[in-house]
Design a protein around this motif. Structure first.
Motif, mmCIF file in Angstrom:
data_model
loop_
_atom_site.group_PDB
_atom_site.id
_atom_site.type_symbol
_atom_site.label_atom_id
_atom_site.label_comp_id
_atom_site.label_asym_id
_atom_site.label_seq_id
_atom_site.Cartn_x
_atom_site.Cartn_y
_atom_site.Cartn_z
ATOM 1 N N ILE A 193 -3.179 -16.879 28.455
ATOM 2 C CA ILE A 193 -3.262 -16.100 27.362
ATOM 3 C C ILE A 193 -4.695 -15.437 27.653
ATOM 4 C CG2 ILE A 193 -3.897 -16.084 25.144
ATOM 5 C CD1 ILE A 193 -2.402 -18.771 24.902
ATOM 6 N N THR A 194 -4.422 -14.012 27.558
ATOM 7 C CA THR A 194 -5.406 -12.992 27.885
ATOM 8 C C THR A 194 -5.825 -12.120 26.646
ATOM 9 O OG1 THR A 194 -4.054 -11.426 28.828
ATOM 10 C CG2 THR A 194 -5.038 -13.001 30.510
ATOM 11 N N ARG A 195 -4.878 -12.157 25.655
ATOM 12 C CA ARG A 195 -5.306 -11.325 24.506
ATOM 13 C C ARG A 195 -4.923 -12.455 23.012
ATOM 14 N NH1 ARG A 195 -5.790 -5.950 23.602
ATOM 15 N NH2 ARG A 195 -4.922 -5.214 21.646
ATOM 16 N N LEU A 196 -5.708 -12.206 22.068
ATOM 17 C CA LEU A 196 -5.403 -13.117 20.856
ATOM 18 C C LEU A 196 -5.764 -11.948 19.848
ATOM 19 C CD1 LEU A 196 -7.805 -16.054 21.548
ATOM 20 C CD2 LEU A 196 -5.453 -15.880 21.586
ATOM 21 N N ARG A 197 -5.352 -12.354 18.686
ATOM 22 C CA ARG A 197 -5.522 -11.500 17.494
ATOM 23 C C ARG A 197 -5.965 -12.747 16.237
ATOM 24 N NH1 ARG A 197 -0.496 -8.220 14.883
ATOM 25 N NH2 ARG A 197 0.200 -10.289 14.557
ATOM 26 N N HIS A 198 -7.164 -12.087 15.796
ATOM 27 C CA HIS A 198 -7.697 -12.858 14.858
ATOM 28 C C HIS A 198 -7.466 -12.200 13.252
ATOM 29 C CE1 HIS A 198 -11.518 -14.779 12.524
ATOM 30 N NE2 HIS A 198 -10.437 -15.580 12.349
ATOM 31 N N ILE A 199 -6.808 -13.132 12.528
ATOM 32 C CA ILE A 199 -6.468 -12.423 11.050
ATOM 33 C C ILE A 199 -7.168 -13.370 9.984
ATOM 34 C CG2 ILE A 199 -4.558 -12.130 9.634
ATOM 35 C CD1 ILE A 199 -2.711 -11.961 11.705
ATOM 36 N N VAL A 200 -8.164 -12.741 9.446
ATOM 37 C CA VAL A 200 -8.575 -13.283 8.234
ATOM 38 C C VAL A 200 -8.031 -12.866 6.819
ATOM 39 C CG1 VAL A 200 -10.740 -13.827 7.000
ATOM 40 C CG2 VAL A 200 -10.596 -13.649 9.493
ATOM 41 N N ALA A 201 -7.381 -13.522 5.984
ATOM 42 C CA ALA A 201 -6.625 -13.398 4.640
ATOM 43 C C ALA A 201 -7.185 -13.892 3.452
ATOM 44 C CB ALA A 201 -5.189 -13.294 4.932
ATOM 45 N N PRO A 202 -8.164 -13.560 2.886
ATOM 46 C CA PRO A 202 -8.596 -13.935 1.482
ATOM 47 C C PRO A 202 -7.913 -13.398 0.360
ATOM 48 C CG PRO A 202 -9.894 -12.127 2.022
ATOM 49 C CD PRO A 202 -9.007 -12.058 2.980
ATOM 50 N N SER A 203 -7.654 -14.370 -0.573
ATOM 51 C CA SER A 203 -6.668 -13.967 -1.499
ATOM 52 C C SER A 203 -7.218 -14.630 -2.933
ATOM 53 C CB SER A 203 -5.279 -14.216 -1.546
ATOM 54 O OG SER A 203 -5.108 -15.691 -1.277
ATOM 55 N N VAL A 204 -6.955 -14.020 -4.024
ATOM 56 C CA VAL A 204 -7.008 -14.599 -5.424
ATOM 57 C C VAL A 204 -6.029 -14.419 -6.399
ATOM 58 C CG1 VAL A 204 -8.201 -12.530 -6.370
ATOM 59 C CG2 VAL A 204 -8.790 -14.799 -7.240
ATOM 60 N N ALA A 205 -5.481 -15.579 -7.030
ATOM 61 C CA ALA A 205 -4.263 -15.327 -8.102
ATOM 62 C C ALA A 205 -4.651 -15.842 -9.407
ATOM 63 C CB ALA A 205 -3.278 -16.085 -7.398
ATOM 64 N N TYR A 206 -4.431 -15.186 -10.354
ATOM 65 C CA TYR A 206 -4.697 -15.704 -11.698
ATOM 66 C C TYR A 206 -3.093 -16.189 -12.454
ATOM 67 C CZ TYR A 206 -4.913 -15.569 -16.794
ATOM 68 O OH TYR A 206 -5.052 -15.669 -18.103
ATOM 69 N N LYS A 207 -3.359 -17.291 -13.011
ATOM 70 C CA LYS A 207 -1.894 -17.678 -13.643
ATOM 71 C C LYS A 207 -1.995 -18.248 -15.003
ATOM 72 C CE LYS A 207 1.830 -21.122 -12.723
ATOM 73 N NZ LYS A 207 2.334 -22.276 -11.962
ATOM 74 N N GLN A 243 -3.541 -15.727 16.987
ATOM 75 C CA GLN A 243 -2.197 -15.375 17.380
ATOM 76 C C GLN A 243 -2.078 -14.818 18.628
ATOM 77 O OE1 GLN A 243 -0.680 -12.502 14.428
ATOM 78 N NE2 GLN A 243 0.096 -14.329 13.045
ATOM 79 N N THR A 244 -1.130 -14.918 19.281
ATOM 80 C CA THR A 244 -0.960 -14.413 20.755
ATOM 81 C C THR A 244 0.418 -14.170 20.809
ATOM 82 O OG1 THR A 244 -1.162 -14.726 23.197
ATOM 83 C CG2 THR A 244 -0.384 -16.632 21.778
ATOM 84 N N LYS A 245 0.713 -13.577 21.852
ATOM 85 C CA LYS A 245 2.190 -13.235 22.253
ATOM 86 C C LYS A 245 2.834 -14.043 23.451
ATOM 87 C CE LYS A 245 2.361 -8.280 20.723
ATOM 88 N NZ LYS A 245 2.350 -7.149 21.194
#
Length: 277
Positions: free
Chosen positions: A43-57, A94-96
């Motif tokens: 594996i020579t390539r990675l993708r870093h994803i950061v996903a913050p979220s907030v929800a009101y209910k 993530q990777t491919k």
């Protein structure tokens, strides 16, 4: 509802509630190049994803309380008043693999609810929940789930599962179950596909505190084209032995037919963006 457990209103109940809410989320993405590969995996390539979220209910108290209903489906029958803000932070690596197929190597999801102050209840933080999924290859997977109680400053539960599968031929699962105030358990499962028509599965549950074998279950499955038949022999210490013959439709959506099936409640591999706690 045609019938309830309320002697004053036992039949013909129409129940209603009001629910509203809002969600806000975003994603930050960064690509990482690895000149020497990742631990010799190629594996020579990675993708870093950061996903913050907030929800009101907000969900108003139903017109007919849950305690006055027979609880057949807790998702519907157990509806009650809710007023909260949910926070979540998801991280992915993530990777491919193969022909441009994107896979999650690591997924970590942390969520916590803040229960908004209501009449008779102070505002407070709910349990801090953490989910960690590590999938270094198609045949090896680890899942960890933990709940932390802020009010008492302690870990309330922690489950760790390891899954090993090979070419959809056999599968081995080992899981550790910890819940405060309950027995510390180890669960194991082995599944093997003999041929396209027959497969079998062995499930065992041990109490680590005493070393006792608490439960064992042996399942033989026969493929009947549109149906599948299960012959199940099970034993729970202190509850006796049971023998079951079950039939289920292969296409029925609530009956997963993957190799390791339902005993471990295995999560599916790949991206999962849900931030529900």
């Amino acid at each position: 509802y045609s019938r309830t457990n309320d002697v004053r209103r036992p039949t013909d109940i129409l129940r209603a509630t009001f629910k509203t809410g809002a969600d806000l989320s975003t994603r930050f993405i960064k690509s990482i190049n690895l000149q020497r590969g990742l631990f010799g995996s190629g594996i020579t390539r990675l993708r870093h994803i950061v996903a913050p979220s907030v929800a009101y209910k907000y969900q108003h108290m139903p017109t007919f309380q849950a305690s006055r209903l027979n609880q057949f489906d807790s998702a519907i029958d157990g509806l009650t008043q809710e007023h909260m803000v949910s926070f979540a932070l998801e991280n992915k690596l993530q990777t491919k693999r193969g022909r441009e197929q994107i896979k999650d190597l690591v997924r970590n999801l942390t969520t916590v609810d803040y229960l908004i102050r209501q009449k008779g209840r102070k505002g407070r933080l709910g349990l801090l929940k953490n989910l960690l999924e590590v999938t270094p290859s198609d045949w090896l997977r680890m899942v960890s789930e933990a709940d932390y109680d802020f009010r008492n400053n302690r870990l309330t539960s922690h489950n760790v599962d390891f899954y090993i599968t090979k070419a959809n031929r056999f599968g081995i699962s080992i899981g550790d179950r910890f819940a405060r105030g309950q027995d510390h358990q180890l669960v194991t499962q082995f599944a093997y596909i003999i041929n396209p028509k027959w497969r079998f599965k062995i499930y065992e549950r041990f109490i680590l505190n005493t070393g006792e074998l608490k439960e064992e279950r042996y399942t033989i499955t026969r493929d009947l084209h549109e149906w599948q038949m299960n012959l199940i022999l099970g034993n729970v210490r202190g509850s006796g032995t049971e023998f079951l013959i079950t039939f289920s439709l292969k296409a029925f959506p609530d009956q997963p037919l993957d190799l390791l099936s339902t005993s471990f409640h295995q999560r599916k591999a790949g991206s999962q963006s849900s931030v529900q706690p």
